[in-house]
Design a protein around this motif. Structure first.
Motif, mmCIF file in Angstrom:
data_model
loop_
_atom_site.group_PDB
_atom_site.id
_atom_site.type_symbol
_atom_site.label_atom_id
_atom_site.label_comp_id
_atom_site.label_asym_id
_atom_site.label_seq_id
_atom_site.Cartn_x
_atom_site.Cartn_y
_atom_site.Cartn_z
ATOM 1 N N THR A 168 10.604 8.470 17.672
ATOM 2 C CA THR A 168 12.044 8.238 17.590
ATOM 3 C C THR A 168 12.323 6.795 17.177
ATOM 4 O OG1 THR A 168 12.278 7.527 19.886
ATOM 5 C CG2 THR A 168 12.428 9.911 19.443
ATOM 6 N N THR A 169 13.574 6.530 16.851
ATOM 7 C CA THR A 169 13.983 5.186 16.435
ATOM 8 C C THR A 169 13.658 4.158 17.510
ATOM 9 O OG1 THR A 169 15.816 6.226 15.236
ATOM 10 C CG2 THR A 169 15.929 3.838 15.540
ATOM 11 N N GLU A 170 14.028 4.445 18.759
ATOM 12 C CA GLU A 170 13.792 3.499 19.841
ATOM 13 C C GLU A 170 12.308 3.394 20.177
ATOM 14 O OE1 GLU A 170 15.058 2.627 24.501
ATOM 15 O OE2 GLU A 170 16.174 4.118 23.332
ATOM 16 N N ALA A 186 17.208 0.207 16.085
ATOM 17 C CA ALA A 186 17.126 0.615 17.490
ATOM 18 C C ALA A 186 18.050 -0.231 18.362
ATOM 19 C CB ALA A 186 15.683 0.504 17.983
ATOM 20 N N GLU A 198 21.482 1.129 18.050
ATOM 21 C CA GLU A 198 21.592 2.335 18.880
ATOM 22 C C GLU A 198 21.881 1.987 20.335
ATOM 23 O OE1 GLU A 198 19.060 6.125 17.168
ATOM 24 O OE2 GLU A 198 18.328 5.064 18.921
ATOM 25 N N LYS A 199 21.075 1.083 20.888
ATOM 26 C CA LYS A 199 21.208 0.746 22.306
ATOM 27 C C LYS A 199 22.539 0.075 22.612
ATOM 28 C CE LYS A 199 18.266 0.675 25.173
ATOM 29 N NZ LYS A 199 17.909 1.585 26.292
ATOM 30 N N SER A 211 25.392 0.121 20.814
ATOM 31 C CA SER A 211 26.575 0.945 20.515
ATOM 32 C C SER A 211 26.664 2.189 21.388
ATOM 33 C CB SER A 211 26.549 1.375 19.050
ATOM 34 O OG SER A 211 25.490 2.295 18.803
ATOM 35 N N ARG A 244 23.661 7.247 18.321
ATOM 36 C CA ARG A 244 22.501 7.288 17.425
ATOM 37 C C ARG A 244 22.801 6.397 16.237
ATOM 38 N NH1 ARG A 244 18.904 12.159 15.714
ATOM 39 N NH2 ARG A 244 17.635 10.322 15.291
ATOM 40 N N PHE A 245 21.765 5.775 15.699
ATOM 41 C CA PHE A 245 21.957 4.829 14.613
ATOM 42 C C PHE A 245 22.711 5.465 13.446
ATOM 43 C CE2 PHE A 245 19.701 2.284 11.098
ATOM 44 C CZ PHE A 245 20.714 1.348 11.059
ATOM 45 N N GLU A 266 24.691 7.997 13.510
ATOM 46 C CA GLU A 266 26.074 8.274 13.910
ATOM 47 C C GLU A 266 26.922 7.010 13.806
ATOM 48 O OE1 GLU A 266 28.582 9.929 17.802
ATOM 49 O OE2 GLU A 266 26.419 9.534 17.955
ATOM 50 N N GLU A 290 15.230 7.205 12.602
ATOM 51 C CA GLU A 290 16.220 6.799 11.606
ATOM 52 C C GLU A 290 15.933 5.341 11.241
ATOM 53 O OE1 GLU A 290 19.940 9.745 12.648
ATOM 54 O OE2 GLU A 290 19.859 7.838 13.727
#
Length: 392
Positions: free
Chosen positions: A155-157, A187, A190-191, A193, A196-197, A199, A259
């Protein structure tokens, strides 16, 4: 644009296709908010004779980076992102950074900040065969590629956090090296916001700007428009390239677990032109503002430290440029190897997509193609030179 200039540009592209330099390409020039030139030549699929069209979708690879940086600027403007903040405060895995020095691994003396990610001063490279850190990155990338089309896809993270366990190639901010910094930044976005990046990009950039064909994958109803990629053999032949370079699925036919902020996006020439035009318009497009004028000014006016600058300029073709916020910026036109303008900025991608904004001329130059290891190839430099040598 003069007809003579248009003919020169079309001839250069046609000759390149005849000589197997590329399978196909489209090109767009906009000035003063208007299109002044567009052309398309060659094929998006050689085997089936499918031609490049205006709505052809391309894998951007590193031309994803300026979009990732723009997302970071938006979060900064919202007061949610502090570029001086250590990555360790946002992502687990960066609390105990290590650095390779003269073949030995030791604790890092300096924290890795978001600012260093944006300027490629993080010490996180794309890997190499010569150092322990470089080999560890290459091995991790390969392991992620092997998992790519399985239920255990990274995953991205997860991807970003694991990079924090690999030794840096140098102390943060002490040098410059192109690498995976933008993927870590994705990543972080993502964290911070809580989205998901992809999104976040859709909500704050793609939808407001009307970039309807840009994202991390291609829906079934659009997949026929996705261009295929090619590579040149030692004999000068063009053969299909179908690799999953940098953990990016070549097929692009379903939403990815990873992503990639550094290489994962697809787009069309018109979609990317809308992003570029927004920047030229200082944050607005068609009456919609996506970032403030002051934020755009900050975004497009950074500069490396002297030691970082010295290292970056060893990259052939970047003489006279600096690097900031995941883009090149011209600071000395007298030293560049192409006709250039002070303060022009932009970037390119591994499969040959390229963009440059020229604020002093209020102009955007865009090229889209899918050729392995293309980046800024001689053809693109020649096209630039034809355009910038003219009174437009």
């Amino acid at each position: 644009m003069k007809e003579e200039t248009k003919e020169k540009l079309q001839t250069l592209i046609s000759q390149a296709i005849d000589e197997n330099i590329t399978a196909g390409m489209n090109m767009l020039v906009r000035k003063d908010n208007e299109e002044i030139f567009y052309t398309e030549h060659g094929f998006r699929n050689l085997e089936e004779g499918k031609k490049i069209q205006r709505n052809t979708i391309f894998r951007l690879y590193s031309m994803s980076k300026p979009i990732t940086a723009a997302a970071a600027m938006i979060l900064m403007e919202q007061g949610k992102l502090d570029l001086a903040q250590p990555v360790a405060e946002i992502l687990p895995g960066y609390e105990h950074l290590m650095v390779e020095e003269n073949g030995e691994i030791r604790p890092a003396k300096k924290m890795l900040t978001l600012h260093y990610l944006l300027n490629m001063a993080s010490g996180i490279t794309y890997g190499d065969e010569d150092t322990k850190a470089g080999r560890m990155i290459q091995q991790y990338l390969q392991s992620c590629i092997e998992r790519l089309h399985t239920d255990q896809a990274v995953t991205t993270e997860e991807f970003a956090c694991h990079l924090g366990s690999i030794p840096l190639s140098f102390e943060p901010a002490s040098a410059w090296a192109y690498g995976l910094s933008a993927d870590i930044l994705g990543a972080v976005i993502e964290k911070v916001s809580g989205m998901r990046f992809g999104e976040f990009l859709e909500t704050y950039l793609f939808k407001p700007l009307g970039m309807k064909d840009t994202g991390f994958w291609v829906p079934e109803e659009k997949i026929s428009r996705l261009a295929d990629a090619y590579e040149t053999t030692e004999k000068g032949e063009l053969l299909p390239y179908r690799g999953n370079h940098l953990v990016i699925s070549y097929r692009k036919d379903k939403p990815p677990a990873f992503e990639s902020g550094g290489a994962g996006l697809v787009s069309t020439i018109d979609d990317y032109a809308r992003f570029a035009q927004m920047l030229l318009n200082k944050g607005t497009l068609d009456g919609v503002r996506v970032m403030s004028e002051k934020t755009v000014q900050f975004f497009t006016s950074g500069k490396l430290l002297p030691r970082q600058q010295e290292i970056m300029e060893q990259w052939m073709g970047l003489e006279g440029y600096t690097y900031s916020h995941l883009m090149r910026r011209c600071i000395d036109p007298g030293r560049t190897s192409v006709l250039s303008q002070k303060d022009e900025y932009g970037w390119d991608g591994w499969l040959g997509c390229y963009f440059a904004n020229f604020p002093k001329s209020n102009m955007t130059f865009l090229v889209m193609q899918q050729k392995k290891d293309a980046g800024t190839i001689p053809l693109v430099r020649r096209l630039r030179n034809v355009i910038l040598s003219q009174e437009l």
